[in-house]
Design a protein around this motif. Structure first.
Motif, PDB file in Angstrom:
ATOM      1  N   ASP A 139      -5.250   1.554  16.827  1.00 10.55           N
ATOM      2  CA  ASP A 139      -4.339   2.264  15.923  1.00 10.55           C
ATOM      3  C   ASP A 139      -4.652   1.818  14.496  1.00 10.55           C
ATOM      4  OD1 ASP A 139      -2.137   2.994  14.324  1.00 10.55           O
ATOM      5  OD2 ASP A 139      -0.771   2.929  16.032  1.00 10.55           O
ATOM      6  N   HIS A 140      -5.175   2.738  13.672  1.00  8.04           N
ATOM      7  CA  HIS A 140      -5.614   2.339  12.332  1.00  8.04           C
ATOM      8  C   HIS A 140      -4.443   1.922  11.444  1.00  8.04           C
ATOM      9  CE1 HIS A 140      -4.392   5.894   9.905  1.00  8.04           C
ATOM     10  NE2 HIS A 140      -4.673   6.603  10.974  1.00  8.04           N
ATOM     11  N   ILE A 141      -3.259   2.486  11.666  1.00  7.04           N
ATOM     12  CA  ILE A 141      -2.103   2.075  10.869  1.00  7.04           C
ATOM     13  C   ILE A 141      -1.729   0.632  11.208  1.00  7.04           C
ATOM     14  CG2 ILE A 141       0.316   2.544  10.324  1.00  7.04           C
ATOM     15  CD1 ILE A 141      -0.158   5.452  11.056  1.00  7.04           C
ATOM     16  N   ALA A 142      -1.798   0.290  12.494  1.00  7.55           N
ATOM     17  CA  ALA A 142      -1.484  -1.076  12.912  1.00  7.55           C
ATOM     18  C   ALA A 142      -2.462  -2.076  12.290  1.00  7.55           C
ATOM     19  CB  ALA A 142      -1.516  -1.173  14.436  1.00  7.55           C
ATOM     20  N   PHE A 143      -3.752  -1.743  12.288  1.00 14.31           N
ATOM     21  CA  PHE A 143      -4.731  -2.642  11.675  1.00 14.31           C
ATOM     22  C   PHE A 143      -4.467  -2.792  10.174  1.00 14.31           C
ATOM     23  CE2 PHE A 143      -7.661  -2.125  15.385  1.00 14.31           C
ATOM     24  CZ  PHE A 143      -7.931  -3.469  15.580  1.00 14.31           C
ATOM     25  N   ALA A 144      -4.113  -1.682   9.513  1.00 13.51           N
ATOM     26  CA  ALA A 144      -3.824  -1.751   8.078  1.00 13.51           C
ATOM     27  C   ALA A 144      -2.632  -2.663   7.809  1.00 13.51           C
ATOM     28  CB  ALA A 144      -3.554  -0.354   7.536  1.00 13.51           C
ATOM     29  N   LEU A 145      -1.584  -2.518   8.609  1.00 15.07           N
ATOM     30  CA  LEU A 145      -0.397  -3.349   8.433  1.00 15.07           C
ATOM     31  C   LEU A 145      -0.674  -4.808   8.789  1.00 15.07           C
ATOM     32  CD1 LEU A 145       2.336  -0.950   9.852  1.00 15.07           C
ATOM     33  CD2 LEU A 145       1.899  -1.519   7.455  1.00 15.07           C
ATOM     34  N   MET A 146      -1.480  -5.029   9.812  1.00 15.68           N
ATOM     35  CA  MET A 146      -1.844  -6.390  10.175  1.00 15.68           C
ATOM     36  C   MET A 146      -2.588  -7.056   9.017  1.00 15.68           C
ATOM     37  SD  MET A 146      -1.536  -8.644  12.601  1.00 15.68           S
ATOM     38  CE  MET A 146      -1.365  -7.877  14.228  1.00 15.68           C
ATOM     39  N   GLY A 147      -3.461  -6.302   8.369  1.00 12.14           N
ATOM     40  CA  GLY A 147      -4.145  -6.832   7.192  1.00 12.14           C
ATOM     41  C   GLY A 147      -3.165  -7.214   6.097  1.00 12.14           C
ATOM     42  N   ASP A 148      -2.138  -6.383   5.902  1.00 13.33           N
ATOM     43  CA  ASP A 148      -1.114  -6.692   4.897  1.00 13.33           C
ATOM     44  C   ASP A 148      -0.388  -7.994   5.229  1.00 13.33           C
ATOM     45  OD1 ASP A 148      -1.831  -4.305   3.753  1.00 13.33           O
ATOM     46  OD2 ASP A 148      -0.022  -3.220   4.351  1.00 13.33           O
ATOM     47  N   LEU A 149      -0.107  -8.204   6.526  1.00 12.90           N
ATOM     48  CA  LEU A 149       0.594  -9.421   6.941  1.00 12.90           C
ATOM     49  C   LEU A 149      -0.246 -10.661   6.637  1.00 12.90           C
ATOM     50  CD1 LEU A 149       2.226  -8.485  10.384  1.00 12.90           C
ATOM     51  CD2 LEU A 149       3.142  -8.231   8.080  1.00 12.90           C
TER      52      LEU A 149
ATOM     53  N   PRO B  69       2.838  11.434   0.626  1.00 13.03           N
ATOM     54  CA  PRO B  69       1.615  10.625   0.650  1.00 13.03           C
ATOM     55  C   PRO B  69       1.530   9.694  -0.553  1.00 13.03           C
ATOM     56  CG  PRO B  69       1.121  12.806  -0.189  1.00 13.03           C
ATOM     57  CD  PRO B  69       2.596  12.811   0.167  1.00 13.03           C
ATOM     58  N   ILE B  70       2.532   9.735  -1.421  1.00 12.54           N
ATOM     59  CA  ILE B  70       2.492   8.982  -2.673  1.00 12.54           C
ATOM     60  C   ILE B  70       3.515   7.860  -2.684  1.00 12.54           C
ATOM     61  CG2 ILE B  70       2.737   9.135  -5.178  1.00 12.54           C
ATOM     62  CD1 ILE B  70       2.027  12.178  -4.792  1.00 12.54           C
ATOM     63  N   LYS B  71       4.779   8.205  -2.435  1.00 11.60           N
ATOM     64  CA  LYS B  71       5.851   7.218  -2.527  1.00 11.60           C
ATOM     65  C   LYS B  71       6.014   6.455  -1.224  1.00 11.60           C
ATOM     66  CE  LYS B  71       8.513   9.867  -5.925  1.00 11.60           C
ATOM     67  NZ  LYS B  71       9.813  10.485  -6.234  1.00 11.60           N
ATOM     68  N   SER B  72       6.781   5.356  -1.325  1.00 11.48           N
ATOM     69  CA  SER B  72       7.151   4.644  -0.117  1.00 11.48           C
ATOM     70  C   SER B  72       8.220   5.472   0.588  1.00 11.48           C
ATOM     71  CB  SER B  72       7.691   3.255  -0.471  1.00 11.48           C
ATOM     72  OG  SER B  72       8.806   3.372  -1.327  1.00 11.48           O
ATOM     73  N   GLY B  73       8.892   4.904   1.548  1.00 13.83           N
ATOM     74  CA  GLY B  73       9.923   5.673   2.238  1.00 13.83           C
ATOM     75  C   GLY B  73       9.525   6.055   3.639  1.00 13.83           C
ATOM     76  N   ARG B  74       8.555   5.347   4.186  1.00  9.12           N
ATOM     77  CA  ARG B  74       8.145   5.565   5.571  1.00  9.12           C
ATOM     78  C   ARG B  74       8.217   4.246   6.320  1.00  9.12           C
ATOM     79  NH1 ARG B  74       2.435   7.930   5.880  1.00  9.12           N
ATOM     80  NH2 ARG B  74       3.022   8.976   3.958  1.00  9.12           N
ATOM     81  N   MET B  75       8.368   4.334   7.616  1.00  5.13           N
ATOM     82  CA  MET B  75       8.443   3.136   8.447  1.00  5.13           C
ATOM     83  C   MET B  75       7.604   3.351   9.694  1.00  5.13           C
ATOM     84  SD  MET B  75      11.785   1.255  10.056  1.00  5.13           S
ATOM     85  CE  MET B  75      12.161   0.413   8.536  1.00  5.13           C
ATOM     86  N   TYR B  76       6.774   2.369   9.992  1.00  7.86           N
ATOM     87  CA  TYR B  76       5.920   2.408  11.177  1.00  7.86           C
ATOM     88  C   TYR B  76       6.618   1.654  12.298  1.00  7.86           C
ATOM     89  CZ  TYR B  76       1.922   1.471  14.239  1.00  7.86           C
ATOM     90  OH  TYR B  76       1.080   1.375  15.308  1.00  7.86           O
ATOM     91  N   LYS B  77       6.721   2.291  13.460  1.00  8.94           N
ATOM     92  CA  LYS B  77       7.379   1.665  14.604  1.00  8.94           C
ATOM     93  C   LYS B  77       6.321   1.084  15.544  1.00  8.94           C
ATOM     94  CE  LYS B  77      11.098   1.577  14.926  1.00  8.94           C
ATOM     95  NZ  LYS B  77      12.012   0.572  14.320  1.00  8.94           N
TER      96      LYS B  77
END
Length: 287
Positions: free
Chosen positions: A127-137, A57-65
């Motif tokens: 999908d809350h992860i998708a919205f979070a990533l869309m915000g990043d974009l 929950p701290i470091k990077s190292g994950r990928m959302y598909k």
């Protein structure tokens, strides 16, 4: 990206629109925070959808598909890619295998536009992860998304409404820097609390810093660092160690015993090892 967006071209966002949305969000979040125990046990850690090893929950190292909405660790992504590439190298003739998602086997996007469209489709599924990533974009202006701070905040608001912890920290950062929203340290601190309550470890660490250094609430700050350290956050553990070793030269040593510090070292190490695997160590430098 919501239901209104499907009916036609969405209305251009204005600072006033976003301000109203943020005020409404804050009102709803106040109800979530009211009566909540900010020092309650953390939510369980998410597992990689492929190897089932917990994702840090701290470091990077994950990928959302974006094809299936699953989060996988970087190591599983790399192992899958290496396996497909190896099979293609061994094939002397015929059609090469396409790179696919390790979970659903959908072919990977071949263009930014395709990836963006898939992310939009995931947003339509709330999908809350998708919205979070869309915000990043929109914040960064990547993957064909025009750079737009207001759209970024609007996406993060929707992510928070759907349960996102990380998006709380993203908007809090905006308040701290006056980026996209008016400078507001109080609102930033409030959102950090919501993020911490939902399991955002870095938000927990930052709350500890504010309580300890800014407000002088040394015991409260140390309690936050204890929770973060036990979850594997190294900087929080280092802060506890430094306060203890300062032998009273900095405030708060009375809240940290030798027995607790020994326990914190063990708990932090165990939490860090829990998210480690042979494959992750192999690909650590590539994250």
């Amino acid at each position: 990206m919501g239901k209104k967006a499907q009916a036609g071209k969405p209305k251009k966002l204005t600072p006033k629109d976003v301000g109203k949305r943020l005020n409404a969000l804050a009102k709803n979040l106040e109800e979530e925070l009211e009566g909540a125990d900010l020092f309650a046990p953390l939510p369980p850690t998410e597992d990689c959808a492929i190897c089932f090893v917990p994702i840090s929950p701290i470091k990077s190292g994950r990928m959302y598909k974006t094809c299936c909405g699953k989060e996988i660790c970087w190591a599983c992504y790399k192992e899958n890619k290496e396996s497909i590439n190896k099979q293609n190298e061994e094939k002397s003739a015929g059609k090469k295998l396409a790179l696919t998602c390790p979970f659903c086997r959908e072919p990977n996007p071949t263009a930014d536009e395709e990836e963006f469209a898939r992310l939009q489709a995931r947003c339509l599924q709330n999908d809350h992860i998708a919205f979070a990533l869309m915000g990043d974009l929109y914040r960064d202006g990547t993957f064909k998304a025009p750079k737009d701070d207001l759209k970024a905040i609007d996406c993060w608001i929707q992510a928070i409404e759907l349960g996102s912890a990380g998006s709380c920290a993203r908007i809090a950062e905006g308040y701290n820097e006056g980026k996209g929203v008016a400078f507001d340290k109080g609102r930033a601190f409030f959102l950090m609390k919501i993020g911490a309550l939902r399991g955002e470890i870095v938000a927990r660490y930052n709350i500890g810093r504010s309580e300890y250094h800014t407000f002088g609430n040394h015991e409260i700050g140390i309690r936050h660092w204890k929770i973060a350290a036990e979850a594997g956050h190294q900087d929080s553990l280092n802060n506890l160690r430094d306060i203890y070793n300062a032998d009273g030269k900095v405030p708060g040593r009375e809240f940290i015993t030798k027995e607790y510090l020994d326990f914190a070292y063990r708990a932090c190490h165990e939490a860090q090892m829990e998210v480690t695997s042979e494959e992750r160590e192999k690909h650590r430098s590539e994250e």
